[in-house]
Design a protein around this motif. Structure first.
Motif, PDB file in Angstrom:
ATOM      1  N   PHE A   5       0.825  -1.200   0.000  1.00 24.04           N
ATOM      2  CA  PHE A   5       0.000   0.000   0.000  1.00 24.04           C
ATOM      3  C   PHE A   5       0.864   1.257   0.000  1.00 24.04           C
ATOM      4  N   GLU A   6       0.291   2.331  -0.499  1.00 28.95           N
ATOM      5  CA  GLU A   6       0.932   3.637  -0.456  1.00 28.95           C
ATOM      6  C   GLU A   6      -0.021   4.609   0.217  1.00 28.95           C
ATOM      7  N   LEU A   7       0.511   5.391   1.138  1.00 30.09           N
ATOM      8  CA  LEU A   7      -0.268   6.424   1.804  1.00 30.09           C
ATOM      9  C   LEU A   7       0.183   7.757   1.247  1.00 30.09           C
ATOM     10  N   VAL A  34       4.840   5.638   2.815  1.00 30.15           N
ATOM     11  CA  VAL A  34       4.276   6.984   2.823  1.00 30.15           C
ATOM     12  C   VAL A  34       4.940   7.778   1.711  1.00 30.15           C
ATOM     13  N   LEU A  35       4.123   8.338   0.826  1.00 31.08           N
ATOM     14  CA  LEU A  35       4.630   9.171  -0.258  1.00 31.08           C
ATOM     15  C   LEU A  35       4.156  10.598  -0.045  1.00 31.08           C
ATOM     16  N   ASP A  36       5.106  11.527   0.004  1.00 29.10           N
ATOM     17  CA  ASP A  36       4.766  12.942   0.122  1.00 29.10           C
ATOM     18  C   ASP A  36       4.379  13.443  -1.257  1.00 29.10           C
ATOM     19  N   ILE A  37       3.145  13.881  -1.405  1.00 33.56           N
ATOM     20  CA  ILE A  37       2.653  14.293  -2.719  1.00 33.56           C
ATOM     21  C   ILE A  37       3.419  15.480  -3.287  1.00 33.56           C
ATOM     22  N   VAL A  38       4.067  16.254  -2.429  1.00 37.47           N
ATOM     23  CA  VAL A  38       4.853  17.408  -2.896  1.00 37.47           C
ATOM     24  C   VAL A  38       6.018  16.940  -3.766  1.00 37.47           C
ATOM     25  N   HIS A  42       2.462  14.461 -10.285  1.00 40.84           N
ATOM     26  CA  HIS A  42       1.173  13.859 -10.653  1.00 40.84           C
ATOM     27  C   HIS A  42       0.321  13.561  -9.424  1.00 40.84           C
ATOM     28  N   LEU A  43       0.958  13.150  -8.332  1.00 38.04           N
ATOM     29  CA  LEU A  43       0.206  12.914  -7.099  1.00 38.04           C
ATOM     30  C   LEU A  43      -0.291  14.224  -6.505  1.00 38.04           C
ATOM     31  N   PHE A  44       0.552  15.243  -6.555  1.00 41.77           N
ATOM     32  CA  PHE A  44       0.148  16.548  -6.035  1.00 41.77           C
ATOM     33  C   PHE A  44      -1.064  17.074  -6.796  1.00 41.77           C
ATOM     34  N   GLN A  46      -3.287  15.396  -8.461  1.00 39.27           N
ATOM     35  CA  GLN A  46      -4.470  14.553  -8.285  1.00 39.27           C
ATOM     36  C   GLN A  46      -5.039  14.589  -6.869  1.00 39.27           C
ATOM     37  N   TYR A  47      -4.171  14.685  -5.848  1.00 39.91           N
ATOM     38  CA  TYR A  47      -4.617  14.473  -4.475  1.00 39.91           C
ATOM     39  C   TYR A  47      -4.420  15.656  -3.529  1.00 39.91           C
ATOM     40  N   ARG A  48      -4.015  16.803  -4.012  1.00 43.21           N
ATOM     41  CA  ARG A  48      -3.622  17.895  -3.110  1.00 43.21           C
ATOM     42  C   ARG A  48      -4.689  18.296  -2.107  1.00 43.21           C
ATOM     43  N   VAL A  49      -5.944  18.233  -2.436  1.00 45.72           N
ATOM     44  CA  VAL A  49      -6.993  18.592  -1.475  1.00 45.72           C
ATOM     45  C   VAL A  49      -7.724  17.363  -0.934  1.00 45.72           C
ATOM     46  N   LEU A  50      -7.234  16.173  -1.266  1.00 48.84           N
ATOM     47  CA  LEU A  50      -7.915  14.942  -0.873  1.00 48.84           C
ATOM     48  C   LEU A  50      -7.163  14.125   0.169  1.00 48.84           C
ATOM     49  N   ILE A  51      -5.898  14.447   0.430  1.00 48.60           N
ATOM     50  CA  ILE A  51      -5.100  13.626   1.343  1.00 48.60           C
ATOM     51  C   ILE A  51      -5.652  13.674   2.745  1.00 48.60           C
ATOM     52  N   PRO A  52      -5.442  12.586   3.468  1.00 48.93           N
ATOM     53  CA  PRO A  52      -4.710  11.382   3.118  1.00 48.93           C
ATOM     54  C   PRO A  52      -5.520  10.440   2.233  1.00 48.93           C
TER      55      PRO A  52
END
Length: 83
Positions: A5-7, A34-38, A42-44, A46-52
């Motif tokens: 899994f990736e968080l 744990v992946l820091d979206i920063v 692409h993660l930033f 897609q997920y910047r306002v959705l984390i975790p």
């Protein structure tokens, strides 16, 4: 142990810290990364306002916040059945 899994998280996110605590309570130490979206554009995007957000590497399914321990446990069981 295999990382399954990736968080998706970021530094200073108290909700992300809560989610990681739930993963540890679920007995997943060593099975998630744990992946820091920063650090991942692409993660930033897609997920910047959705984390975790928790992602399963095998099924590609995601579990977004808010979730509680029971919801996490049910989601994990589904992912591990598919694995």
């Amino acid at each position: 142990m295999t990382v399954r899994f990736e968080l998706y998280s970021t530094w200073g996110c108290h909700l992300c810290e809560q989610a990681e605590q739930m993963l540890q309570q679920a007995g997943l130490s060593g099975q998630y990364q744990v992946l820091d979206i920063v650090d991942h554009a692409h993660l930033f995007e897609q997920y910047r306002v959705l984390i975790p957000v928790l992602a399963c590497r095998h099924t590609k399914a995601t579990l977004g916040w808010p979730f509680d321990q029971a919801q996490l446990t049910a989601w994990l069981q589904l992912q591990l059945q598919e694995d």
